[in-house]
Design an enzyme around this catalytic site. Sequence first.
Site, PDB file in Angstrom:
ATOM      1  CG  ASN A   1      -0.362  -0.306   2.503  1.00 32.43           C
ATOM      2  OD1 ASN A   1       0.703  -0.919   2.591  1.00 32.43           O
ATOM      3  ND2 ASN A   1      -1.014   0.098   3.575  1.00 32.43           N
TER       4      ASN A   1
ATOM      5  N   GLY B   1       2.496  -6.309   6.997  1.00 29.59           N
ATOM      6  CA  GLY B   1       1.660  -7.179   6.190  1.00 29.59           C
ATOM      7  C   GLY B   1       0.467  -7.699   6.963  1.00 29.59           C
TER       8      GLY B   1
ATOM      9  CB  VAL C   1      -3.158 -11.639  10.894  1.00 35.07           C
ATOM     10  CG1 VAL C   1      -3.044 -12.681  11.999  1.00 35.07           C
ATOM     11  CG2 VAL C   1      -3.492 -10.281  11.494  1.00 35.07           C
TER      12      VAL C   1
ATOM     13  CB  THR D   1       2.138 -12.594   5.843  1.00 43.08           C
ATOM     14  OG1 THR D   1       1.271 -12.748   4.729  1.00 43.08           O
ATOM     15  CG2 THR D   1       3.578 -12.589   5.364  1.00 43.08           C
ATOM     16  N   GLY D   2       2.247 -12.711   9.010  1.00 44.15           N
ATOM     17  CA  GLY D   2       2.962 -12.482  10.258  1.00 44.15           C
ATOM     18  C   GLY D   2       3.145 -13.758  11.052  1.00 44.15           C
TER      19      GLY D   2
ATOM     20  CD  GLU E   1       2.813  -0.804  10.456  1.00 43.83           C
ATOM     21  OE1 GLU E   1       1.911  -0.322   9.736  1.00 43.83           O
ATOM     22  OE2 GLU E   1       3.970  -0.335  10.515  1.00 43.83           O
TER      23      GLU E   1
ATOM     24  CB  CYS F   1      -2.582  -1.694   8.824  1.00 45.46           C
ATOM     25  SG  CYS F   1      -1.230  -0.534   9.067  1.00 45.46           S
TER      26      CYS F   1
ATOM     27  CD  GLU G   1       7.886  -0.816  12.248  1.00 45.97           C
ATOM     28  OE1 GLU G   1       8.757  -1.445  11.632  1.00 45.97           O
ATOM     29  OE2 GLU G   1       6.723  -0.675  11.828  1.00 45.97           O
TER      30      GLU G   1
END
Length: 490
Positions: free
Chosen positions: A160, A234, A236, A238-239, A256, A291, A470
């Site tokens: 994004n 990315g 959830v 993928t996390g 994140e 997000c 971050e």
Amino acid sequence: MRTHQIPSGLLPSHRALYYGGGWHKPIRGLYAETINPAYNEAICEVPVASSEDVDAAVQAAHQAFSAWAATTPTARGRLLRQAADVLRQHAQELALLDSLNNGNPVSILAHDANFAADGIDYFAGLATEIKGQTIPMGDQNLNYTIREPLGVVARIVAYNHPLMFAALRIAAPLAAGNTVVVKSPDQAPLSILRLAELIGGIFPPGVVNFLCGTRECGEALTQHPLVRKITLIGGVPTGKAVMKNAADDLKPVLLELGGKNALVAYPDADREKLVQGIVNGMNFTWSGQSCGSTSRVFLHESIHDDVLADVAALLASKHKPGIPTDPETTMGSLVSAAQLEKVQGFVRTALDEGARLVTGGKQPDNANLKDGFFFEPTIFADVDASMHLAREEVFGPILSVFKWNDEEQLWRDVNAVKFGLTGSIWTTSLATAHRAARRIETGYVWINNTSQHFMGAPFGGIKNSGIGREECFEELLEFTYTKNVNLKLD
């Protein structure tokens, strides 16, 4: 076949992987088309990194680490500032490239490069602040701590805001003395290739490295034994996959992830500002692909009907999908056919479960947009906490509106989701604002505001929205470890 003209000189001149200070063709010779989502047509081919390419890039970063870690903090900061200056000089070009590749409107994408540049400057200034402590041990011992860099850091960024994420997220690890390997998003890699062309040569070979790739590339980064930390912006799933892969080597992660963020409006909220905040908070400009979007709006029953009508009217006048590279466009396209299909699925399910469609809910009736992945800004009302739309992240332009009258039930509903990234509170009462900020279960809270980030303020979530913070000093320390030294004084 590409039928729409691309400005001359806009595309990156290199279609290769950047690591070790040079450009390299993918070892297996893999390339894939990247598309313009506004027209669903190919732009060009980009390299696809395999596990062998990942190994080569990580080895280059590892070889560069010792010298970079030994570079003085002021020297590291000076190079980072050079990179920030280059970003500002090329902000409009980079905005157009991202707009072409991910469907966001060019009219405001230049903000991405400038925000990244400001963030790089921020961390460049903090490079000398990575300090240890002395610990009293009596006259016979000198005990102190040192903050050491980790080594090779992998940064996996989202589609994004690909340029902004890639540029900004290298700053903290580099300032701390780490080397970095960045993986571009599958859907929008072009601005990362251009970023490599612009700033790669500023740093010593191997200090910054840029890869394009798909799932294999990401998995190889998370599993490589020389990568000392994995970070991801990315979704959830993928996390969770990153955490599982990192677990074998006990690699720390910084994640994140998604959000199903609430905007809570009390009866005393400033009506005009609230309406504007609801529209802005949904990030319709990015087609809701953010997000941090406040996609769940909780309106007190005393103001619900009037505010909902005003929001629908403002949305109709402010946002209408258009060609992203047109400077007049205020709302772009979704990034891919898969994302469009996902959004359409949420609309069908919401209708089946009894939500009331207020506006939108379909692709626009515009012949100029018929081939692209466009979707109208959409509002659903009469949503309750049991609905699929109330619980799952859409990552698309769908706003859900809830009516509340009991504050205790309100907070049960607001906090019932598995996410906890951002929240927005609207009230003119200072006491109410403070109480609400304590009750909402998120890592980031706006009061009478939405969407804005502040460099130096920690951004990040709880629950399934991520791990770590971050855009702040804490991010810098995320890329160090503490070493204790005890000196015996004889």
